[in-house]
Design a protein around this motif. Structure first.
Motif, PDB file in Angstrom:
ATOM      1  N   PRO A   1       0.852  -1.436  -0.037  1.00  0.00           N
ATOM      2  CA  PRO A   1       0.073  -0.044  -0.063  1.00  0.00           C
ATOM      3  C   PRO A   1       0.677   1.311  -0.064  1.00  0.00           C
ATOM      4  N   THR A   2       0.386   2.375  -0.601  1.00  0.00           N
ATOM      5  CA  THR A   2       0.908   3.564  -0.724  1.00  0.00           C
ATOM      6  C   THR A   2       0.898   4.389   0.760  1.00  0.00           C
TER       7      THR A   2
ATOM      8  N   SER B   1      -1.663   6.261   1.403  1.00  0.00           N
ATOM      9  CA  SER B   1      -2.081   7.552   0.643  1.00  0.00           C
ATOM     10  C   SER B   1      -3.661   7.445   0.521  1.00  0.00           C
ATOM     11  N   PHE B   2      -4.096   8.315  -0.086  1.00  0.00           N
ATOM     12  CA  PHE B   2      -5.594   8.247  -0.800  1.00  0.00           C
ATOM     13  C   PHE B   2      -5.463   8.106  -2.063  1.00  0.00           C
ATOM     14  N   ASP B   3      -4.237   7.568  -2.792  1.00  0.00           N
ATOM     15  CA  ASP B   3      -4.457   7.289  -4.167  1.00  0.00           C
ATOM     16  C   ASP B   3      -5.138   5.833  -4.523  1.00  0.00           C
ATOM     17  N   ALA B   4      -5.186   5.743  -5.549  1.00  0.00           N
ATOM     18  CA  ALA B   4      -6.073   4.327  -5.890  1.00  0.00           C
ATOM     19  C   ALA B   4      -5.205   3.179  -5.711  1.00  0.00           C
ATOM     20  N   ASP B   5      -5.139   2.835  -4.429  1.00  0.00           N
ATOM     21  CA  ASP B   5      -4.198   1.338  -4.307  1.00  0.00           C
ATOM     22  C   ASP B   5      -4.729   0.464  -4.974  1.00  0.00           C
ATOM     23  N   PHE B   6      -6.017   0.165  -4.694  1.00  0.00           N
ATOM     24  CA  PHE B   6      -6.609  -1.164  -5.093  1.00  0.00           C
ATOM     25  C   PHE B   6      -7.266  -1.041  -6.455  1.00  0.00           C
TER      26      PHE B   6
ATOM     27  N   GLU C   1     -10.713   0.467  -6.877  1.00  0.00           N
ATOM     28  CA  GLU C   1     -10.618   2.016  -6.768  1.00  0.00           C
ATOM     29  C   GLU C   1     -10.338   2.726  -8.131  1.00  0.00           C
TER      30      GLU C   1
END
Lengths: 400, 400
Positions: free
Chosen positions: A266-267, A269-274, A277
């Motif tokens: 996981p990063t 962060s609120f990036d699209a990790d999955f 998403e």
């Protein structure tokens, strides 16, 4: 070709064809002040227009016409490249040469619903009284209003009885409304993944979508067009919400599971990790390029209001009393938006009306979206139903 | 009272109590630079504080402490009037005199999770390095981070082994994390309506909520606090989306069906015609008065990241190898957010670890929210489980 001849669409004038400039691949039927559309809300909508596509040719008996009714975010581009997105037609699994709805056999019509945004009159159209975009001044429309407008189009095309009316989801609601409102004009009806009324959960998801649109400050109480803007962000959120309901838990698990996007860790962060998403974000952002936010409000509202039984004293069977139409009702096991129980209730009502009805629940984990996908059993059933109805109708396949 | 005596919370200083001004009904435990919270993302969070409530008294053996872990939008106010909303505690069905978790028998602790917004350090707290609200500079936290902070609080309270850790939903995830991370400190564990990892559909719904918050221009990439505003509209939409997932289709049907709001006929407008629309709007608007939007992002992210098996080579049973904790796992038949299949997978893993585990699937149509409601069978099972574990622990009921 046996028993089939090409005829021009008789009631389409040169003036109407001029509107094709805006929607190059669609015909447009215009209805002037002498032919208002009487809406359930009490308003006479006039003038108005219906944009539509046709595939194949009407036979001499005018007995091979099939009307396809599109779903919430669909449009008339069933089986041709979409003029805005450049993508294939939305139902090319079902419609096309060699497909169950073959243009070599049938004259296939699909019109953009009233209230839509692909050429038929809707909230994004110009209000002739003001010269400005309708926005929220556009009258609230219903599924029966959509069908009433389609009936006027079918009249215009010189067709008395449709060989079949076919649709899924909101399209299926229109199919059922066609049979309830114009039983003698529908020889056969294929109603897929739909219900005769929205459940509280259905309404809740639609209300969520509407609130997402309305929460966007760019919506301006529906008046965004005059400002040259569009509530993209709110509409994208609404689309994401709806999209989750179109897929099953199992389908999401199979497609994405908990897989990460181009990485293993996981990063934080609120990036699209999955991946799921990223997929959802794409669904939201691509949708807003082709759909009008106010149309989304109007069409979801129409679905929420729909309730065939309510118009018949609360007794669903009364809506279909004495009907001669042949029905085929299809549901999908993993569709939690319009679960099989809804289709069963419809089938029970049709049985109580002594209607001819066949019912298929198709095993698939693909959720509500299954009706748009290449699900062989569904396609086979559709083909068999139409072939059987075609024999009863005296149709002769061109390619026989 | 037998075997129980009142002790002051020994490690809470006068300085800490001064913080109760901000959160009048909560204790606050502060952890200075000598006790940083090591986060999974690699950051040492320091200083930080944990706000918590207690009910009942710790016995002389310090053997009757129960930690309650709250769910996503819960907080430490389990069984007292909420200081912001004025409403009863969120779990008064389970916690209170005569209830399964009776303060006359147990010393009950509930702390606001790290990342929360009711007094524990979170994105709405002041970043000591800048003197400004953290916002998105706050490090991303995980369920294990929440539990690590709780363990530091339990140390501070002078408790070695918890008699029980109890929680539902995100609270249940913390229960499981407690047993995996500190097996010798948890005598019994009651994990309700939860799972060891979020499904793709769970992640999708949370991402929808995050996108709704982020779509609100008042969010300002998390920097709204400095501007004296709050992304109310986006957070309300996120709450509406989540709220639909907390209820079953059947519960929504029973509560609202298609009933109209104070009228019989539709308004043909976008007002809340249906009761379910009005209910959802209320859920959204009331939530934003008590919850911080950034906290919502952080806590949903923590739930999405949670995956106990992933930390143990992908084999869930390894997480619980050799564990002595007594488990009770509870699911509800109509919970589609954390369906019974998830609980069964957990129970299978616990069985494979030779753990002591009982499992109850409770028949109810009330959906995920059932764990918060007066569902007698659930309350009876909780009581029986704790009484049985209490006997094994040598606890004597005060009121026996």
């Amino acid at each position: 070709m046996v028993g089939v001849q090409s005829i021009p669409s008789p009631a389409i004038t040169a003036d109407e064809r001029s509107h094709e400039v805006d929607h190059p691949s669609s015909h447009v039927a215009q209805f002037g002040s002498e032919q208002p559309l009487r809406l359930d809300c009490g308003v006479d909508l006039s003038p108005f227009q219906i944009a539509y596509q046709t595939y194949g040719e009407l036979n001499a008996d005018r007995s091979n016409a099939i009307l396809i009714c599109h779903a919430l975010t669909g449009d008339q581009h069933v089986a041709n490249v979409h003029p805005v997105t450049g993508k294939p037609g939305w139902w090319e699994t079902l419609v096309g040469p060699g497909r169950p709805l073959d243009p070599n056999e049938y004259f296939i019509i699909c019109s953009n619903v009233i209230g839509g945004c692909m050429g038929s009159t809707g909230p994004a159209s110009i209000n002739p009284a003001t010269g400005k975009v309708w926005g929220l001044d556009f009258p609230v429309i219903t599924i029966p209003d959509m069908v009433r407008a389609q009936a006027m189009l079918i009249d215009r095309l010189g067709i008395d009885t449709l060989f079949a009316v076919v649709g899924g989801s909101m399209g299926g609601m229109q199919v059922l409304q066609w049979t309830a409102a114009y039983p003698s004009r529908v020889f056969s009806a294929l109603a897929i993944a739909c219900s005769t009324r929205h459940s509280a959960q259905n309404i809740a998801f639609h209300e969520l979508g509407r609130q997402a649109v309305m929460a966007d400050p760019d919506w301006h109480h529906g008046g965004y067009a005059d400002r040259g803007i569009h509530p993209h962000r709110g509409l994208a959120v609404a689309r994401m919400a709806a999209h989750i309901t179109y897929l099953s838990d199992a389908a999401l698990h199979r497609k994405f599971g908990r897989r990460m996007q181009d990485r293993e860790l996981p990063t934080f962060s609120f990036d699209a990790d999955f991946q799921v998403e990223s997929y959802l974000r794409y669904q939201g952002s691509s949708f807003v390029e082709r759909f009008d936010a106010n149309s989304y409000l109007y069409l979801t509202r129409a679905m929420d209001y729909f309730d065939i039984a309510a118009d018949h004293g609360g007794v669903l069977a009364k809506a279909f009393a004495g009907i001669q139409t042949r029905f085929c009702v299809v549901s999908f096991t993993s569709d939690w938006l319009f679960p099989t129980s809804e289709s069963r209730a419809l089938v029970h009502a049709l049985n109580a009306s002594s209607a001819r009805v066949s019912f298929a629940e198709i095993e698939t984990d693909r959720g509500h979206d299954a009706f748009l996908l290449d699900v062989p059993e569904f396609l086979d059933i559709s083909r068999a139903f139409l072939q059987s109805a075609g024999k009863a109708r005296g149709l002769t396949a061109n390619n026989a």
